[in-house]
Design a protein around this motif. Structure first.
Motif, PDB file in Angstrom:
ATOM      1  N   PRO A  23       0.789  -1.226   0.000  1.00  0.00           N
ATOM      2  CA  PRO A  23       0.000   0.000   0.000  1.00  0.00           C
ATOM      3  C   PRO A  23       0.825   1.282   0.000  1.00  0.00           C
ATOM      4  N   LEU A  24       1.976   1.282   0.621  1.00  0.00           N
ATOM      5  CA  LEU A  24       2.820   2.481   0.656  1.00  0.00           C
ATOM      6  C   LEU A  24       4.250   2.119   0.290  1.00  0.00           C
ATOM      7  N   THR A  25       4.841   2.903  -0.604  1.00  0.00           N
ATOM      8  CA  THR A  25       6.260   2.738  -0.927  1.00  0.00           C
ATOM      9  C   THR A  25       6.908   4.116  -0.964  1.00  0.00           C
ATOM     10  N   ALA A  26       8.216   4.108  -0.890  1.00  0.00           N
ATOM     11  CA  ALA A  26       8.955   5.370  -0.883  1.00  0.00           C
ATOM     12  C   ALA A  26       8.900   6.068  -2.245  1.00  0.00           C
ATOM     13  N   ASN A  27       8.588   5.343  -3.313  1.00  0.00           N
ATOM     14  CA  ASN A  27       8.565   5.931  -4.655  1.00  0.00           C
ATOM     15  C   ASN A  27       7.219   6.537  -5.040  1.00  0.00           C
ATOM     16  N   MET A  61       9.629  -5.976  21.267  1.00  0.00           N
ATOM     17  CA  MET A  61       9.374  -6.865  20.140  1.00  0.00           C
ATOM     18  C   MET A  61      10.268  -6.477  18.975  1.00  0.00           C
ATOM     19  N   THR A  62      10.511  -7.447  18.122  1.00  0.00           N
ATOM     20  CA  THR A  62      11.258  -7.226  16.885  1.00  0.00           C
ATOM     21  C   THR A  62      10.298  -7.471  15.730  1.00  0.00           C
ATOM     22  N   VAL A  63      10.241  -6.517  14.810  1.00  0.00           N
ATOM     23  CA  VAL A  63       9.287  -6.581  13.700  1.00  0.00           C
ATOM     24  C   VAL A  63      10.050  -6.585  12.373  1.00  0.00           C
ATOM     25  N   THR A  64       9.697  -7.513  11.497  1.00  0.00           N
ATOM     26  CA  THR A  64      10.291  -7.606  10.162  1.00  0.00           C
ATOM     27  C   THR A  64       9.168  -7.692   9.140  1.00  0.00           C
ATOM     28  N   LEU A  65       9.220  -6.839   8.119  1.00  0.00           N
ATOM     29  CA  LEU A  65       8.244  -6.871   7.029  1.00  0.00           C
ATOM     30  C   LEU A  65       8.763  -7.790   5.937  1.00  0.00           C
ATOM     31  N   HIS A  66       7.901  -8.685   5.458  1.00  0.00           N
ATOM     32  CA  HIS A  66       8.237  -9.604   4.374  1.00  0.00           C
ATOM     33  C   HIS A  66       7.302  -9.330   3.202  1.00  0.00           C
ATOM     34  N   TYR A  67       7.868  -9.406   1.986  1.00  0.00           N
ATOM     35  CA  TYR A  67       7.047  -9.216   0.784  1.00  0.00           C
ATOM     36  C   TYR A  67       7.436 -10.267  -0.241  1.00  0.00           C
ATOM     37  N   ARG A  68       6.441 -11.012  -0.706  1.00  0.00           N
ATOM     38  CA  ARG A  68       6.631 -11.954  -1.801  1.00  0.00           C
ATOM     39  C   ARG A  68       5.848 -11.409  -2.982  1.00  0.00           C
ATOM     40  N   ASP A  76      13.888  -2.720  -4.563  1.00  0.00           N
ATOM     41  CA  ASP A  76      14.662  -2.220  -3.429  1.00  0.00           C
ATOM     42  C   ASP A  76      13.869  -2.459  -2.156  1.00  0.00           C
ATOM     43  N   ALA A  77      14.473  -3.130  -1.200  1.00  0.00           N
ATOM     44  CA  ALA A  77      13.793  -3.429   0.057  1.00  0.00           C
ATOM     45  C   ALA A  77      13.458  -2.159   0.832  1.00  0.00           C
ATOM     46  N   ASP A  78      14.294  -1.136   0.710  1.00  0.00           N
ATOM     47  CA  ASP A  78      14.044   0.092   1.486  1.00  0.00           C
ATOM     48  C   ASP A  78      12.820   0.862   0.997  1.00  0.00           C
ATOM     49  N   ASN A  79      12.304   0.556  -0.186  1.00  0.00           N
ATOM     50  CA  ASN A  79      11.078   1.208  -0.658  1.00  0.00           C
ATOM     51  C   ASN A  79       9.858   0.800   0.171  1.00  0.00           C
ATOM     52  N   LEU A  80       9.954  -0.295   0.906  1.00  0.00           N
ATOM     53  CA  LEU A  80       8.831  -0.789   1.701  1.00  0.00           C
ATOM     54  C   LEU A  80       8.782  -0.185   3.108  1.00  0.00           C
ATOM     55  N   VAL A  81       9.742   0.646   3.463  1.00  0.00           N
ATOM     56  CA  VAL A  81       9.801   1.200   4.821  1.00  0.00           C
ATOM     57  C   VAL A  81       8.539   1.974   5.214  1.00  0.00           C
ATOM     58  N   PRO A  82       7.898   2.765   4.339  1.00  0.00           N
ATOM     59  CA  PRO A  82       6.657   3.428   4.758  1.00  0.00           C
ATOM     60  C   PRO A  82       5.553   2.452   5.195  1.00  0.00           C
ATOM     61  N   THR A  83       5.474   1.296   4.551  1.00  0.00           N
ATOM     62  CA  THR A  83       4.510   0.282   4.956  1.00  0.00           C
ATOM     63  C   THR A  83       4.897  -0.305   6.315  1.00  0.00           C
ATOM     64  N   ASN A 116      13.443  -4.354  11.781  1.00  0.00           N
ATOM     65  CA  ASN A 116      14.423  -4.844  10.819  1.00  0.00           C
ATOM     66  C   ASN A 116      14.096  -4.348   9.421  1.00  0.00           C
ATOM     67  N   MET A 117      15.117  -4.327   8.574  1.00  0.00           N
ATOM     68  CA  MET A 117      14.926  -3.945   7.181  1.00  0.00           C
ATOM     69  C   MET A 117      13.978  -4.939   6.510  1.00  0.00           C
ATOM     70  N   PRO A 118      13.051  -4.474   5.668  1.00  0.00           N
ATOM     71  CA  PRO A 118      12.142  -5.395   4.970  1.00  0.00           C
ATOM     72  C   PRO A 118      12.901  -6.436   4.142  1.00  0.00           C
ATOM     73  N   ILE A 119      12.286  -7.585   3.999  1.00  0.00           N
ATOM     74  CA  ILE A 119      12.861  -8.693   3.229  1.00  0.00           C
ATOM     75  C   ILE A 119      11.945  -8.978   2.045  1.00  0.00           C
ATOM     76  N   ILE A 120      12.539  -9.068   0.845  1.00  0.00           N
ATOM     77  CA  ILE A 120      11.780  -9.396  -0.358  1.00  0.00           C
ATOM     78  C   ILE A 120      12.131 -10.821  -0.766  1.00  0.00           C
ATOM     79  N   HIS A 121      11.115 -11.663  -0.868  1.00  0.00           N
ATOM     80  CA  HIS A 121      11.288 -13.065  -1.242  1.00  0.00           C
ATOM     81  C   HIS A 121      11.013 -13.204  -2.732  1.00  0.00           C
ATOM     82  N   GLU A 122      12.029 -13.555  -3.494  1.00  0.00           N
ATOM     83  CA  GLU A 122      11.874 -13.707  -4.935  1.00  0.00           C
ATOM     84  C   GLU A 122      11.229 -15.042  -5.271  1.00  0.00           C
ATOM     85  N   GLY A 123      10.768 -15.144  -6.494  1.00  0.00           N
ATOM     86  CA  GLY A 123      10.174 -16.387  -6.970  1.00  0.00           C
ATOM     87  C   GLY A 123       8.720 -16.193  -7.344  1.00  0.00           C
TER      88      GLY A 123
END
Length: 138
Positions: A23-27, A61-68, A76-83, A116-123
């Protein structure tokens, strides 16, 4: 002792009939009302999903955003930081009493939450956006 939880983050369509996307990206260059609506959708969606998942009140707590994304395009994983920020806001006590936050931690500052920095899962496969919450101090 730590516990892990997965909480889905709502995704949105950029165009009618288009694929679901974060829903939100840095771009993005959205009108402020569109951005506010998307931020509210993330906060309310994450709040409700965390409640369903049974994430407990804790001191840290530790929070990590994942995107497939469902494909192998470069992203770029950093584009997901606003989300990520909007999702973390949903877990912490908000700045006002009428806030929709869950109050699982007192605040989303580093003392109570590690982001944590967002993680993008390829595939290929189904698109999915979720946060992993690790309760590190109950």
């Amino acid at each position: 002792m730590s516990a892990r939880y997965e909480v889905d983050v709502p995704m949105m369509r950029r165009r009618s009939g288009g694929p679901l996307e974060p829903p939100l990206t840095a771009n993005q260059r959205l009108h402020y009302t569109q951005r506010a609506q998307r931020t509210a959708a993330i906060r309310i969606g994450v709040r409700d999903e965390a409640r369903k998942a049974g994430v407990p009140v804790c001191q840290h707590m530790t929070v990590t955003l994942h995107y497939r994304p469902g494909d192998n395009r470069r992203r770029d994983a950093d584009n997901l930081v606003p989300t990520l920020k909007a999702a973390c806001d949903a877990l912490a006590r908000g700045p006002r009493r009428d806030w929709v936050g869950l109050e699982l931690v007192p605040d989303d500052t580093p003392k109570y939450m590690t982001k944590n920095m967002p993680i993008i899962h390829e595939g290929t496969g189904e698109r999915r956006l979720w946060i992993e919450i690790e309760v590190t101090r109950a």
